[in-house]
Scaffold this motif. Structure first.
Motif, mmCIF file in Angstrom:
data_model
loop_
_atom_site.group_PDB
_atom_site.id
_atom_site.type_symbol
_atom_site.label_atom_id
_atom_site.label_comp_id
_atom_site.label_asym_id
_atom_site.label_seq_id
_atom_site.Cartn_x
_atom_site.Cartn_y
_atom_site.Cartn_z
ATOM 1 N N ASP A 246 0.809 -1.219 0.000
ATOM 2 C CA ASP A 246 0.000 0.000 0.000
ATOM 3 C C ASP A 246 0.845 1.273 0.000
ATOM 4 O O ASP A 246 0.305 2.371 -0.007
ATOM 5 N N LEU A 247 2.158 1.114 0.018
ATOM 6 C CA LEU A 247 3.044 2.275 0.048
ATOM 7 C C LEU A 247 3.358 2.748 -1.370
ATOM 8 O O LEU A 247 3.612 1.941 -2.267
ATOM 9 N N LEU A 248 3.342 4.046 -1.556
ATOM 10 C CA LEU A 248 3.704 4.647 -2.840
ATOM 11 C C LEU A 248 4.935 5.523 -2.638
ATOM 12 O O LEU A 248 4.925 6.438 -1.819
ATOM 13 N N ILE A 249 5.996 5.219 -3.388
ATOM 14 C CA ILE A 249 7.243 5.987 -3.290
ATOM 15 C C ILE A 249 7.512 6.624 -4.654
ATOM 16 O O ILE A 249 7.556 5.914 -5.669
ATOM 17 N N PRO A 250 7.654 7.952 -4.716
ATOM 18 C CA PRO A 250 7.910 8.614 -6.000
ATOM 19 C C PRO A 250 9.133 8.041 -6.703
ATOM 20 O O PRO A 250 10.165 7.771 -6.080
ATOM 21 N N GLY A 251 9.003 7.871 -8.023
ATOM 22 C CA GLY A 251 10.081 7.260 -8.799
ATOM 23 C C GLY A 251 11.389 8.018 -8.714
ATOM 24 O O GLY A 251 12.468 7.425 -8.667
ATOM 25 N N ARG A 252 11.303 9.349 -8.688
ATOM 26 C CA ARG A 252 12.534 10.134 -8.637
ATOM 27 C C ARG A 252 13.324 9.868 -7.357
ATOM 28 O O ARG A 252 14.551 9.794 -7.378
ATOM 29 N N LEU A 253 12.604 9.739 -6.245
ATOM 30 C CA LEU A 253 13.289 9.458 -4.989
ATOM 31 C C LEU A 253 13.924 8.075 -5.005
ATOM 32 O O LEU A 253 15.027 7.878 -4.493
ATOM 33 N N VAL A 254 13.230 7.117 -5.605
ATOM 34 C CA VAL A 254 13.770 5.764 -5.688
ATOM 35 C C VAL A 254 15.071 5.760 -6.490
ATOM 36 O O VAL A 254 16.088 5.195 -6.069
ATOM 37 N N TRP A 255 15.047 6.413 -7.660
ATOM 38 C CA TRP A 255 16.229 6.452 -8.513
ATOM 39 C C TRP A 255 17.353 7.238 -7.851
ATOM 40 O O TRP A 255 18.527 6.862 -7.937
ATOM 41 N N THR A 256 17.009 8.348 -7.197
ATOM 42 C CA THR A 256 18.035 9.137 -6.508
ATOM 43 C C THR A 256 18.718 8.313 -5.430
ATOM 44 O O THR A 256 19.952 8.287 -5.328
ATOM 45 N N ALA A 257 17.907 7.633 -4.615
ATOM 46 C CA ALA A 257 18.475 6.801 -3.551
ATOM 47 C C ALA A 257 19.332 5.677 -4.130
ATOM 48 O O ALA A 257 20.401 5.360 -3.596
ATOM 49 N N GLY A 258 18.886 5.084 -5.229
ATOM 50 C CA GLY A 258 19.662 4.012 -5.859
ATOM 51 C C GLY A 258 20.995 4.506 -6.398
ATOM 52 O O GLY A 258 22.036 3.855 -6.215
ATOM 53 N N ILE A 259 20.981 5.667 -7.054
ATOM 54 C CA ILE A 259 22.223 6.244 -7.594
ATOM 55 C C ILE A 259 23.205 6.556 -6.479
ATOM 56 O O ILE A 259 24.393 6.229 -6.546
ATOM 57 N N VAL A 260 22.692 7.190 -5.417
ATOM 58 C CA VAL A 260 23.566 7.544 -4.291
ATOM 59 C C VAL A 260 24.110 6.285 -3.612
ATOM 60 O O VAL A 260 25.285 6.245 -3.216
ATOM 61 N N ALA A 261 23.282 5.246 -3.498
ATOM 62 C CA ALA A 261 23.736 4.005 -2.869
ATOM 63 C C ALA A 261 24.884 3.383 -3.657
ATOM 64 O O ALA A 261 25.901 2.964 -3.076
ATOM 65 N N VAL A 262 24.748 3.352 -4.975
ATOM 66 C CA VAL A 262 25.805 2.771 -5.808
ATOM 67 C C VAL A 262 27.091 3.584 -5.690
ATOM 68 O O VAL A 262 28.190 3.036 -5.508
ATOM 69 N N ILE A 263 26.965 4.915 -5.783
ATOM 70 C CA ILE A 263 28.149 5.780 -5.692
ATOM 71 C C ILE A 263 28.804 5.662 -4.320
ATOM 72 O O ILE A 263 30.038 5.539 -4.211
ATOM 73 N N SER A 264 27.997 5.682 -3.264
ATOM 74 C CA SER A 264 28.542 5.646 -1.900
ATOM 75 C C SER A 264 29.250 4.330 -1.618
ATOM 76 O O SER A 264 30.378 4.311 -1.101
ATOM 77 N N ILE A 265 28.610 3.225 -1.963
ATOM 78 C CA ILE A 265 29.227 1.914 -1.726
ATOM 79 C C ILE A 265 30.505 1.771 -2.543
ATOM 80 O O ILE A 265 31.541 1.312 -2.037
ATOM 81 N N GLY A 266 30.426 2.179 -3.816
ATOM 82 C CA GLY A 266 31.617 2.091 -4.670
ATOM 83 C C GLY A 266 32.765 2.921 -4.134
ATOM 84 O O GLY A 266 33.915 2.461 -4.101
ATOM 85 N N PHE A 267 32.458 4.145 -3.686
ATOM 86 C CA PHE A 267 33.535 4.998 -3.194
ATOM 87 C C PHE A 267 34.102 4.482 -1.877
ATOM 88 O O PHE A 267 35.321 4.519 -1.668
ATOM 89 N N ILE A 268 33.242 4.016 -0.977
ATOM 90 C CA ILE A 268 33.736 3.511 0.307
ATOM 91 C C ILE A 268 34.661 2.310 0.095
ATOM 92 O O ILE A 268 35.708 2.191 0.744
ATOM 93 N N LEU A 269 34.316 1.436 -0.850
ATOM 94 C CA LEU A 269 35.194 0.307 -1.175
ATOM 95 C C LEU A 269 36.514 0.806 -1.761
ATOM 96 O O LEU A 269 37.595 0.307 -1.415
ATOM 97 N N TYR A 270 36.421 1.786 -2.651
ATOM 98 C CA TYR A 270 37.624 2.371 -3.252
ATOM 99 C C TYR A 270 38.480 3.024 -2.166
ATOM 100 O O TYR A 270 39.704 2.848 -2.122
ATOM 101 N N TYR A 271 37.839 3.758 -1.289
ATOM 102 C CA TYR A 271 38.543 4.473 -0.220
ATOM 103 C C TYR A 271 39.196 3.499 0.754
ATOM 104 O O TYR A 271 40.284 3.767 1.275
ATOM 105 N N ARG A 272 38.559 2.375 0.960
ATOM 106 C CA ARG A 272 39.055 1.412 1.956
ATOM 107 C C ARG A 272 40.157 0.530 1.391
ATOM 108 O O ARG A 272 41.123 0.206 2.115
ATOM 109 N N TYR A 273 40.076 0.146 0.114
ATOM 110 C CA TYR A 273 40.970 -0.897 -0.388
ATOM 111 C C TYR A 273 41.962 -0.437 -1.468
ATOM 112 O O TYR A 273 42.903 -1.176 -1.760
ATOM 113 N N SER A 274 41.762 0.730 -2.062
ATOM 114 C CA SER A 274 42.676 1.159 -3.128
ATOM 115 C C SER A 274 43.904 1.852 -2.535
ATOM 116 O O SER A 274 43.898 2.319 -1.391
ATOM 117 N N ARG A 275 44.964 1.948 -3.339
ATOM 118 C CA ARG A 275 46.169 2.634 -2.886
ATOM 119 C C ARG A 275 45.895 4.123 -2.684
ATOM 120 O O ARG A 275 46.416 4.734 -1.753
#
Length: 290
Positions: free
Chosen positions: A134-163
């Motif tokens: 019964d929950l309705l979530i605007p598409g823009r918010l869903v996509w925004t959260a998804g984009i930020v999640a991918v960028i954040s996880i990718g950067f944290i992994l890069y920050y933690r394990y890259s030279r």
């Protein structure tokens, strides 16, 4: 109960944009000890680059996006090289005032170039809502959260394990020691500013695709100070959690108590937290060598 759940999800999703802007603040501070008050204007500049390439030149958003992010990275490098690097080692208040000056210059140039009125951007994010029962979530918010999640996880992994990430953490811990073992401190500074410029521009482009871009849009970054202070000004992973907390709190307070409460309640939370933990929830205590 269902209403609170829906509002909570919307708040968490809306707080995701705060995460990118907070990362831009924290990365520069962590690497260089400069608190960059021009972060909002870096966000604004990257957004205008996207508008210029996409709308004014008609390249289309697929070509305009990497060109805008490249422009944002170059802008960040110019600020670091010309405005802050010559003043490293000076009192912090000097560097803070310089970044304030840079922000005013960038805002003025944007107004002279594109005018004071809002410019409408290409709608990048689909409007199609997501239904969870019964929950309705605007598409823009869903996509925004998804984009930020991918960028954040990718950067944290890069920050933690890259030279490069290791170099940034080493420079943050002790610049003298890091340089003595062969780490290019100037390169670390430059890389931190590049990431900050790209993250800020990405946040601006996502935000402006809904609301348009104006020379004043950099003021959004001032709202993110609560996220930075709550997380601790040296915590990369902490700003992710703090961004979600502040986004959720703003949305819930705004819904139930009204917009007049929305802006200061997060700072009230920050005040309470800093009375107990002066370095923020996840910040580290820095020791200055004399």
């Amino acid at each position: 109960m269902l209403e609170l759940l829906e509002i909570s999800i919307l708040g968490l999703a809306s707080g995701s944009v705060y995460i990118l802007i907070a990362l831009a603040f924290v990365l520069v501070y962590k690497a260089t000890n400069v608190f960059n008050f021009a972060t909002g204007e870096m966000m604004m500049a990257g957004t205008y680059y996207f508008y210029f390439f996409d709308v004014q030149l008609g390249f289309g958003w697929l070509a305009a996006l990497p060109m805008a992010l490249l422009g944002a990275a170059i802008t960040a490098v110019i600020i670091e090289r010309l405005a802050t690097r010559p003043l490293l080692g000076r009192p912090p208040v000097v560097l803070i005032m310089v970044t304030f000056g840079v922000s005013s210059i960038m805002r003025g140039l944007a107004q002279l170039t594109w005018g004071p009125d809002a410019r409408q951007m290409t709608e990048l994010l689909p409007r199609q809502p997501l239904f969870l029962g019964d929950l309705l979530i605007p598409g823009r918010l869903v996509w925004t959260a998804g984009i930020v999640a991918v960028i954040s996880i990718g950067f944290i992994l890069y920050y933690r394990y890259s030279r490069a990430g290791t170099a940034i953490r080493a420079a943050s811990a002790d610049q003298v020691t890091a340089e003595s073992v062969g780490i290019d401190i100037r390169g670390v500074f430059r890389l931190a500013w590049i990431f900050a410029g790209v993250f800020a521009a990405t946040a601006g482009i996502v935000t402006a695709s809904v609301n348009g871009v104006t020379p004043q849009m950099g003021s959004i970054a001032m709202n993110v100070l609560a996220v930075v202070m709550l997380a601790g000004m040296t915590s990369v992973g902490g700003v992710v959690i703090a961004g979600l907390i502040v986004g959720w709190l703003e949305f819930v307070v705004g819904w139930y108590l009204g917009s007049s409460w929305q802006s200061f309640v997060p700072y009230l939370l920050v005040l309470v937290v800093m009375m107990v933990k002066p370095n923020g929830l996840f910040g580290e205590q820095r020791v200055e060598r004399i």
